[in-house]
Design a protein around this motif. Sequence first.
Motif, PDB file in Angstrom:
ATOM      1  N   VAL A   1       0.871  -1.180   0.000  1.00 23.26           N
ATOM      2  CA  VAL A   1       0.000   0.000   0.000  1.00 23.26           C
ATOM      3  C   VAL A   1       0.905   1.227   0.000  1.00 23.26           C
ATOM      4  CG1 VAL A   1      -1.772   1.306   1.261  1.00 23.26           C
ATOM      5  CG2 VAL A   1      -1.820  -1.194   1.280  1.00 23.26           C
ATOM      6  N   ILE A   2       0.730   2.105  -0.971  1.00 18.18           N
ATOM      7  CA  ILE A   2       1.512   3.345  -0.999  1.00 18.18           C
ATOM      8  C   ILE A   2       0.604   4.470  -0.518  1.00 18.18           C
ATOM      9  CG2 ILE A   2       2.827   4.950  -2.434  1.00 18.18           C
ATOM     10  CD1 ILE A   2       3.607   2.620  -4.191  1.00 18.18           C
ATOM     11  N   VAL A   3       1.074   5.209   0.481  1.00 16.93           N
ATOM     12  CA  VAL A   3       0.218   6.197   1.145  1.00 16.93           C
ATOM     13  C   VAL A   3       0.766   7.608   0.929  1.00 16.93           C
ATOM     14  CG1 VAL A   3      -0.951   6.795   3.293  1.00 16.93           C
ATOM     15  CG2 VAL A   3      -0.108   4.459   2.952  1.00 16.93           C
ATOM     16  N   TYR A   4      -0.027   8.447   0.302  1.00 17.04           N
ATOM     17  CA  TYR A   4       0.368   9.847   0.128  1.00 17.04           C
ATOM     18  C   TYR A   4      -0.088  10.635   1.352  1.00 17.04           C
ATOM     19  CZ  TYR A   4       0.907  14.490  -1.777  1.00 17.04           C
ATOM     20  OH  TYR A   4       1.293  15.785  -1.967  1.00 17.04           O
ATOM     21  N   ARG A   5       0.834  11.448   1.881  1.00 15.56           N
ATOM     22  CA  ARG A   5       0.491  12.231   3.070  1.00 15.56           C
ATOM     23  C   ARG A   5      -0.179  13.512   2.598  1.00 15.56           C
ATOM     24  NH1 ARG A   5       3.372  11.216   7.939  1.00 15.56           N
ATOM     25  NH2 ARG A   5       5.240  10.583   6.825  1.00 15.56           N
ATOM     26  N   HIS A   6      -1.480  13.586   2.768  1.00 19.44           N
ATOM     27  CA  HIS A   6      -2.215  14.735   2.245  1.00 19.44           C
ATOM     28  C   HIS A   6      -2.622  15.697   3.347  1.00 19.44           C
ATOM     29  CE1 HIS A   6      -4.709  17.258  -0.116  1.00 19.44           C
ATOM     30  NE2 HIS A   6      -5.857  16.738   0.261  1.00 19.44           N
ATOM     31  N   THR A   7      -3.418  15.212   4.313  1.00 12.51           N
ATOM     32  CA  THR A   7      -3.830  16.121   5.397  1.00 12.51           C
ATOM     33  C   THR A   7      -2.859  16.061   6.567  1.00 12.51           C
ATOM     34  OG1 THR A   7      -5.169  14.435   6.497  1.00 12.51           O
ATOM     35  CG2 THR A   7      -6.277  15.798   4.843  1.00 12.51           C
ATOM     36  N   GLY A   8      -2.015  15.031   6.608  1.00 15.55           N
ATOM     37  CA  GLY A   8      -1.084  14.886   7.722  1.00 15.55           C
ATOM     38  C   GLY A   8      -1.704  14.212   8.936  1.00 15.55           C
ATOM     39  N   ALA A   9      -2.890  13.668   8.762  1.00 20.35           N
ATOM     40  CA  ALA A   9      -3.568  13.011   9.894  1.00 20.35           C
ATOM     41  C   ALA A   9      -2.766  11.793  10.354  1.00 20.35           C
ATOM     42  CB  ALA A   9      -4.962  12.566   9.460  1.00 20.35           C
ATOM     43  N   ASP A  10      -2.972  11.458  11.602  1.00 13.24           N
ATOM     44  CA  ASP A  10      -2.350  10.281  12.170  1.00 13.24           C
ATOM     45  C   ASP A  10      -3.100   9.054  11.665  1.00 13.24           C
ATOM     46  OD1 ASP A  10      -0.407   9.364  13.740  1.00 13.24           O
ATOM     47  OD2 ASP A  10      -1.395   9.798  15.661  1.00 13.24           O
ATOM     48  N   VAL A  11      -2.424   8.153  10.979  1.00 12.39           N
ATOM     49  CA  VAL A  11      -3.128   6.954  10.497  1.00 12.39           C
ATOM     50  C   VAL A  11      -2.313   5.722  10.863  1.00 12.39           C
ATOM     51  CG1 VAL A  11      -4.303   8.104   8.572  1.00 12.39           C
ATOM     52  CG2 VAL A  11      -2.026   7.142   8.201  1.00 12.39           C
ATOM     53  N   ASP A  12      -3.008   4.588  10.903  1.00 10.27           N
ATOM     54  CA  ASP A  12      -2.285   3.337  11.172  1.00 10.27           C
ATOM     55  C   ASP A  12      -1.325   3.053  10.026  1.00 10.27           C
ATOM     56  OD1 ASP A  12      -3.568   2.990  13.508  1.00 10.27           O
ATOM     57  OD2 ASP A  12      -5.036   1.520  12.759  1.00 10.27           O
ATOM     58  N   PHE A  13      -0.208   2.466  10.346  1.00  8.76           N
ATOM     59  CA  PHE A  13       0.799   2.200   9.332  1.00  8.76           C
ATOM     60  C   PHE A  13       1.394   0.820   9.601  1.00  8.76           C
ATOM     61  CE2 PHE A  13       4.872   2.698   7.175  1.00  8.76           C
ATOM     62  CZ  PHE A  13       4.495   3.340   6.018  1.00  8.76           C
ATOM     63  N   ASN A  14       1.306  -0.024   8.607  1.00 10.76           N
ATOM     64  CA  ASN A  14       1.832  -1.381   8.733  1.00 10.76           C
ATOM     65  C   ASN A  14       3.197  -1.415   8.051  1.00 10.76           C
ATOM     66  OD1 ASN A  14       2.529  -4.005   8.056  1.00 10.76           O
ATOM     67  ND2 ASN A  14       0.423  -4.665   7.663  1.00 10.76           N
ATOM     68  N   PRO A  15       4.282  -1.432   8.818  1.00 11.29           N
ATOM     69  CA  PRO A  15       5.611  -1.247   8.225  1.00 11.29           C
ATOM     70  C   PRO A  15       6.006  -2.347   7.237  1.00 11.29           C
ATOM     71  CG  PRO A  15       5.772  -1.711  10.590  1.00 11.29           C
ATOM     72  CD  PRO A  15       4.325  -1.610  10.273  1.00 11.29           C
ATOM     73  N   VAL A  16       5.375  -3.477   7.325  1.00 15.95           N
ATOM     74  CA  VAL A  16       5.706  -4.553   6.385  1.00 15.95           C
ATOM     75  C   VAL A  16       5.036  -4.314   5.031  1.00 15.95           C
ATOM     76  CG1 VAL A  16       5.571  -7.043   5.988  1.00 15.95           C
ATOM     77  CG2 VAL A  16       5.852  -6.155   8.321  1.00 15.95           C
ATOM     78  N   ARG A  17       3.817  -3.790   5.089  1.00 14.63           N
ATOM     79  CA  ARG A  17       3.004  -3.677   3.874  1.00 14.63           C
ATOM     80  C   ARG A  17       2.963  -2.258   3.318  1.00 14.63           C
ATOM     81  NH1 ARG A  17      -3.075  -3.887   5.259  1.00 14.63           N
ATOM     82  NH2 ARG A  17      -2.510  -1.707   5.633  1.00 14.63           N
ATOM     83  N   ASP A  18       3.012  -1.257   4.199  1.00 15.30           N
ATOM     84  CA  ASP A  18       2.752   0.127   3.770  1.00 15.30           C
ATOM     85  C   ASP A  18       4.044   0.900   3.497  1.00 15.30           C
ATOM     86  OD1 ASP A  18       0.205  -0.685   4.381  1.00 15.30           O
ATOM     87  OD2 ASP A  18      -0.005   0.548   6.175  1.00 15.30           O
ATOM     88  N   VAL A  19       3.956   1.806   2.536  1.00 14.90           N
ATOM     89  CA  VAL A  19       5.097   2.644   2.167  1.00 14.90           C
ATOM     90  C   VAL A  19       4.588   4.076   2.052  1.00 14.90           C
ATOM     91  CG1 VAL A  19       6.713   3.179   0.287  1.00 14.90           C
ATOM     92  CG2 VAL A  19       6.235   0.796   0.847  1.00 14.90           C
ATOM     93  N   TRP A  20       5.301   5.041   2.606  1.00 20.18           N
ATOM     94  CA  TRP A  20       4.908   6.438   2.395  1.00 20.18           C
ATOM     95  C   TRP A  20       5.339   6.864   0.999  1.00 20.18           C
ATOM     96  CZ3 TRP A  20       1.443   8.463   5.329  1.00 20.18           C
ATOM     97  CH2 TRP A  20       1.368   8.131   6.691  1.00 20.18           C
TER      98      TRP A  20
END
Length: 645
Positions: free
Chosen positions: A214-233
């Motif tokens: 999952v590639i996550v774009y930081r748009h509002t800067g809200a605190d969100v859950d992040f799965n370090p194995v699966r997710d990438v900023w």
Amino acid sequence: MSDEIFPVPDKWAETAKINEAEYHERYARSLTDPDGFWNAESQRIDWIHPYETLKDVSYDEADFRIGWFLGGKLNICANALDRHLEERGDTPAIIWEPDDPETQARTLTYRDLHARVCKFANVLTVNGVGKGDRVTIYLPMIPEAAIAMLACARIGAVHSVVFAGFSPDALAGRIEDCQSNIVITADEGLRGGKPVPLKANVDAALEKVEVGRVIVYRHTGADVDFNPVRDVWWDDAIEVAAPLCEPETMDAEDPLFILYTSGSTGKPKGVLHTTGGYAVWASMTHEYVFDYRPGQIYWCAADVGWVTGHSYVVYGPLINGATQVMFEGVPNYPDHSRFWQVVDKHKVEIFYAAPTALRALMREGDEWVTKTDRSSLRLLGSVGEPINPEAWDWYHRVVGERRCPIVDTWWQTETGAAMITPLPGATALKPGSASKPMFGVQPALVDPEKGTLLDGATAGALVITDSWPGQMRTVYGDHDRFFQTYFSQYPGYYFTGDGARRDEDGYYWITGRIDDVINVSGHRMGTAEVESALVEHPLVSEAAVVGMPHEVKGQGIYAYVTTNAGTDDNDELRKELVQWVRKEIGPIATPDVLQFAPGLPKTRSGKIMRRILRKIAENDMSNLGDTSTLADPSVVDDLVANRPQ
Ligand code: WTA
């Protein structure tokens, strides 16, 4: 008023790319000499290798196939970006206007956009995406949505954009259907000042279906859950990405994207478009319908989650080197002037929106419009649903100050781009009529029962008798469903699902869907989808959903629900069921009326008589027709007596 005809303004007739005589001449040539016509139009695209055969199409079940520009090689992303760099690298491609007018607008030139797309394409590659792989995009209206789509196209991956207003369940279904292994999203979206929990929705969807990345774009800067194995900023990945990315050589018939849309039955279909024909079709229609010339400021207010956003925010305008406004927000935030303030701020010349937004604004009074300047506007467009003459008149008179022609474009996810539409320099306008076919399009009306072709001024089911370059090529993963849905009712023709009337001047008037699809605020919704969401609730045993007239939305959703024996059909349950549908599909599917129905009107063979349900929903009790063939005619009396007012 609706009988009034608005002739082409002199200035438009003199200066437009296509005037009336040229329209007739080119339309005729597109049918009598398709090879010559399309050879000339195909030159708008830079081909890596020219095509060898223009068209290979058969609508017969036995050798059913649709192909255009066969043997041609191209990259659509290179056509949208690379080839503009020399001439207009420093020209704005996207002027992004945020939800909150206090937030800084962002301008991306063609060079900026190109650089970002190349880097993001490399990010995709590093994350294991290759040619032909499906990529799910679940992003709000920010430039990164266009960047992600173009990056896919650059490396030959197939994007599947899911509207960011859809629920986790709807998202999961779409990820599963196209078996994509990657989702691109943002922490949150922002609409009308309210955050939309996109990452949380993705996390919820991924409890039902698995993806590798999952590639996550930081748009509002809200605190969100992040799965370090699966997710990438997104930003972290971009920082280390290589800047150069050669566009992949794609075949004209290689898939470009999948976009899910509702049909009369079953789950949403993955409408698949391919590369070459779509590129020519999106670019050509964008140029002629909007009489577009580079330098003009163009704004299509549609979301990239719908086909209008694909063809008229991303591909059409960018292939044509346009400068466009991309808007994150909504028409009524912070107030009802927002659209027109954005027009003034960016000096928008061409504005394209859905009638539902216009009807909502029209109700608020003219002052929200008239207090803005709007002198930059030259051309207005409408898409997605029939525009009623009253809204047309308001758009023309109040918004456009009678100066701007209105192009009422009829088309569908399946058709790729505009099919029946006025051209501003060529077509006298009749409010409410989509008017005349685009080049290469052969509409016809058939008798809905017999399937015979109808001549002259008449009404019937709208079909298209031959293929056009931007036609969808298949339902992803279900070619038979493609044939059955569109080509089996009226053999030899593509059936649109719409009804239409043709007047004595040959103008088409789209009257709306004649299948079990409803059009809510310009969004397609299958009644079957809402029904199946309802019956998934443990207390519901049966549901029937029909459209009802709605002043702003065009059509609203009217649901009849039968609960399990012994259930207390109270207001609380009604509210719970409405929320349930919102959660299952998304807010756009929220039922406007939910009526508890101890019984549904059925024939003796068990078929629900939707005609009667539609009449009750329309509050047209004088016209219920013959109910004597029903298994139990008394259920109708009960529904009428208990219709919520
Ligand atoms: C309806 C949207 C009347 C129609 C581009 C069609 C219209 C469905 C118009 C497709 C119009 C679209 N006048 N009706 N100008 N444009 N429609 O796939 O019923 O989201 O079949 O594509 O919208 O919706 P879709």
